[in-house]
Scaffold this motif. Sequence first.
Motif, PDB file in Angstrom:
ATOM      1  N   VAL A  52       0.692   6.610   3.114  1.00  0.00           N
ATOM      2  CA  VAL A  52       1.034   5.992   2.113  1.00  0.00           C
ATOM      3  C   VAL A  52       0.112   5.253   1.271  1.00  0.00           C
ATOM      4  O   VAL A  52      -0.733   4.839   2.177  1.00  0.00           O
ATOM      5  CB  VAL A  52       2.431   5.815   1.566  1.00  0.00           C
ATOM      6  N   GLN A  53      -0.771   5.530   0.770  1.00  0.00           N
ATOM      7  CA  GLN A  53      -1.754   4.701  -0.638  1.00  0.00           C
ATOM      8  C   GLN A  53      -0.939   4.179  -1.787  1.00  0.00           C
ATOM      9  O   GLN A  53      -0.185   4.857  -1.478  1.00  0.00           O
ATOM     10  CB  GLN A  53      -2.774   5.968  -1.204  1.00  0.00           C
ATOM     11  N   GLU A  54      -1.996   3.376  -1.952  1.00  0.00           N
ATOM     12  CA  GLU A  54      -2.001   2.384  -2.534  1.00  0.00           C
ATOM     13  C   GLU A  54      -1.033   2.746  -3.980  1.00  0.00           C
ATOM     14  O   GLU A  54      -0.310   2.984  -4.686  1.00  0.00           O
ATOM     15  CB  GLU A  54      -2.850   1.845  -3.384  1.00  0.00           C
ATOM     16  N   GLU A  55      -1.431   3.854  -4.670  1.00  0.00           N
ATOM     17  CA  GLU A  55      -1.935   4.286  -5.781  1.00  0.00           C
ATOM     18  C   GLU A  55      -0.813   5.984  -5.901  1.00  0.00           C
ATOM     19  O   GLU A  55      -1.011   6.863  -7.085  1.00  0.00           O
ATOM     20  CB  GLU A  55      -2.760   4.585  -6.644  1.00  0.00           C
ATOM     21  N   GLU A  56      -0.023   6.578  -4.721  1.00  0.00           N
ATOM     22  CA  GLU A  56       0.732   7.066  -5.029  1.00  0.00           C
ATOM     23  C   GLU A  56       2.342   6.106  -4.769  1.00  0.00           C
ATOM     24  O   GLU A  56       2.797   6.132  -3.535  1.00  0.00           O
ATOM     25  CB  GLU A  56       0.249   8.341  -4.256  1.00  0.00           C
ATOM     26  N   SER A  57       3.055   7.533  -5.040  1.00  0.00           N
ATOM     27  CA  SER A  57       5.122   7.461  -4.978  1.00  0.00           C
ATOM     28  C   SER A  57       4.641   8.470  -3.582  1.00  0.00           C
ATOM     29  O   SER A  57       3.651   8.861  -3.031  1.00  0.00           O
ATOM     30  CB  SER A  57       4.946   8.173  -6.009  1.00  0.00           C
TER      31      SER A  57
ATOM     32  N   ASN B   8      -5.929   1.846   6.436  1.00  0.00           N
ATOM     33  CA  ASN B   8      -4.265   1.999   5.752  1.00  0.00           C
ATOM     34  C   ASN B   8      -3.397   0.676   4.815  1.00  0.00           C
ATOM     35  O   ASN B   8      -4.141   0.118   5.079  1.00  0.00           O
ATOM     36  CB  ASN B   8      -3.292   2.947   5.992  1.00  0.00           C
ATOM     37  N   PRO B   9      -3.231   1.286   3.651  1.00  0.00           N
ATOM     38  CA  PRO B   9      -2.392  -0.264   2.802  1.00  0.00           C
ATOM     39  C   PRO B   9      -1.131   0.234   3.365  1.00  0.00           C
ATOM     40  O   PRO B   9      -0.864   0.633   3.122  1.00  0.00           O
ATOM     41  CB  PRO B   9      -2.186   0.480   1.190  1.00  0.00           C
ATOM     42  N   PHE B  11       2.937  -2.204   2.701  1.00  0.00           N
ATOM     43  CA  PHE B  11       3.823  -2.272   1.413  1.00  0.00           C
ATOM     44  C   PHE B  11       5.161  -3.346   2.094  1.00  0.00           C
ATOM     45  O   PHE B  11       5.435  -3.147   2.919  1.00  0.00           O
ATOM     46  CB  PHE B  11       4.198  -1.083   1.359  1.00  0.00           C
ATOM     47  N   GLY B  84      10.306   5.495  -3.625  1.00  0.00           N
ATOM     48  CA  GLY B  84       8.741   4.722  -3.659  1.00  0.00           C
ATOM     49  C   GLY B  84       7.777   5.077  -4.630  1.00  0.00           C
ATOM     50  O   GLY B  84       6.655   5.243  -5.064  1.00  0.00           O
ATOM     51  N   ASP B  85       8.621   5.253  -5.507  1.00  0.00           N
ATOM     52  CA  ASP B  85       7.662   5.633  -7.462  1.00  0.00           C
ATOM     53  C   ASP B  85       6.664   3.866  -6.956  1.00  0.00           C
ATOM     54  O   ASP B  85       7.251   2.919  -6.825  1.00  0.00           O
ATOM     55  CB  ASP B  85       8.570   5.302  -8.527  1.00  0.00           C
ATOM     56  N   VAL B  86       5.638   4.254  -7.859  1.00  0.00           N
ATOM     57  CA  VAL B  86       4.571   3.379  -7.805  1.00  0.00           C
ATOM     58  C   VAL B  86       4.639   1.924  -8.795  1.00  0.00           C
ATOM     59  O   VAL B  86       4.929   0.623  -8.343  1.00  0.00           O
ATOM     60  CB  VAL B  86       3.361   3.378  -8.452  1.00  0.00           C
ATOM     61  N   ARG B  93       4.294  -3.744  -5.710  1.00  0.00           N
ATOM     62  CA  ARG B  93       4.613  -2.585  -5.409  1.00  0.00           C
ATOM     63  C   ARG B  93       5.879  -2.753  -3.737  1.00  0.00           C
ATOM     64  O   ARG B  93       5.266  -3.349  -3.386  1.00  0.00           O
ATOM     65  CB  ARG B  93       3.423  -1.606  -4.801  1.00  0.00           C
TER      66      ARG B  93
END
Lengths: 234, 234
Positions: A52-57, B8-9, B11, B84-86, B93
Amino acid sequence: MIKIYSKNPKFYLAVDCIIFGYDIIEKELKLLLIKRSFEPAKGKWSLSGGFVQEEESLDEAASRILFNLTGLSDLYMEQLYTYGDVNRDPGSRVISTAYFALIGINELDSEIQERNGAHWRSISNLPELIFDHREMVDRALTELINRIKVHPVGFELLPDKFTLVQLQNLYEAIYQRKIDKRNFRKKILSMNLLEKQTDKERETSRKGAWYFRFNEVKYKELTRNGFFFNLTVS
Amino acid sequence: MIKIYSKNPKFYLAVDCIIFGYDIIEKELKLLLIKRSFEPAKGKWSLSGGFVQEEESLDEAASRILFNLTGLSDLYMEQLYTYGDVNRDPGSRVISTAYFALIGINELDSEIQERNGAHWRSISNLPELIFDHREMVDRALTELINRIKVHPVGFELLPDKFTLVQLQNLYEAIYQRKIDKRNFRKKILSMNLLEKQTDKERETSRKGAWYFRFNEVKYKELTRNGFFFNLTVS
DNA sequence: TATTAAAAGTGTATTAGTTACATTTAAAAA
DNA sequence: TTTTTAAATGTAACTAATACACTTTTAATA
């Protein structure tokens, strides 16, 4: 506020996709698998996934992964379960949300398949999968079996036009048992959701079998009025 | 290998718990809510949640949060869905996995409740909740309604000994409709999973109502032999 | 101690849905 | 014209779901 959150650890988040397809010729449910292209477990059979990337749900990540693999968007897709055991991935701690998707096996062109190292594998003869992917597949299959009883998701696995024989074969492949032909037809036709076409499928018999289409608009309307799809037969 | 992942980021990961309880006196399904103790949204009504830590799985995080709030372990608990919405959390986040739990409302002592700022709120009259917590509750309720039809989870919400009237009231509270008394009793008793006790509940009537117990061992045995619990009546 | 009141407990007939089952039809190929 | 093959079709028996109203128990009260 960030101050308070920041005492807490952060994690890699992945999405793994269980992609089901139905082989109308072999009458078999199949799974789209790839040979993993990076370490750890490089070269092993795996579900297709990604981080999963920063700007995506999460949903967007799943759609992106599905699109990259298949070239298809707007697939039937649903979140299944999130796997969060500490050591599920030997590379590092990764939490993975599994999604399952349904596609018509012929919608996928072989060029894209080859480029991604993707292969359809029969559900009844799966290779060993990495990590906890087998567990994901088992859960997805259970979910599919339950869902296809009470939601019209089987049509996602068939071409737009299909015969009743093909539909029944699909159900038999998923349920792993024979269904009585007359009872199956009686029940599905009584829902008035299938529209008989004027042409026949002529590959598999001299007589030919009438094509039908699933009327999604009608289904949604009926559903609004309290109708429940149910296709548990024999 | 870490090299590849590390592009990868990462969270924050949270767990939120939808804790259902059943009020046997008021015949109402309730939800255990807290007043949030930190920013953002400090003082607002919220599900009880917390951040996943380095050395615990998602399930362990959920158990920890439930234990901290209730003092109870081994609760009925199940993963529901991952949100998981941004921008679902305005603080930062955060991806949150929702769990739902069922507890007997009287198992919870009021001392622990007060210390945690936890309150039982009737499901039919919920206050406004932070973020996407209302969505979580709605999903959990839908799941509970579906699950109680085909799994014996209602007993988690009742004391060990309960009357058939109490059991029916519970189903009526969850389904939000009346059920025929004779049909309900016929069906649940025909499963042979309830054991009539020798004593009666005498609070609510002069006649008194027989206590029953759910035989979990028997249920598991029957289940192994292909039995399916089903309590859809009237 | 007889009566009342209030909730618990009980059975059956009707209806609806599910199951089991075998022959006919269509059409191409021989 | 006959043969072959798969598609298409209906009904009777059984099982499950529903609708429905009176009796029982017992504490409280007259």
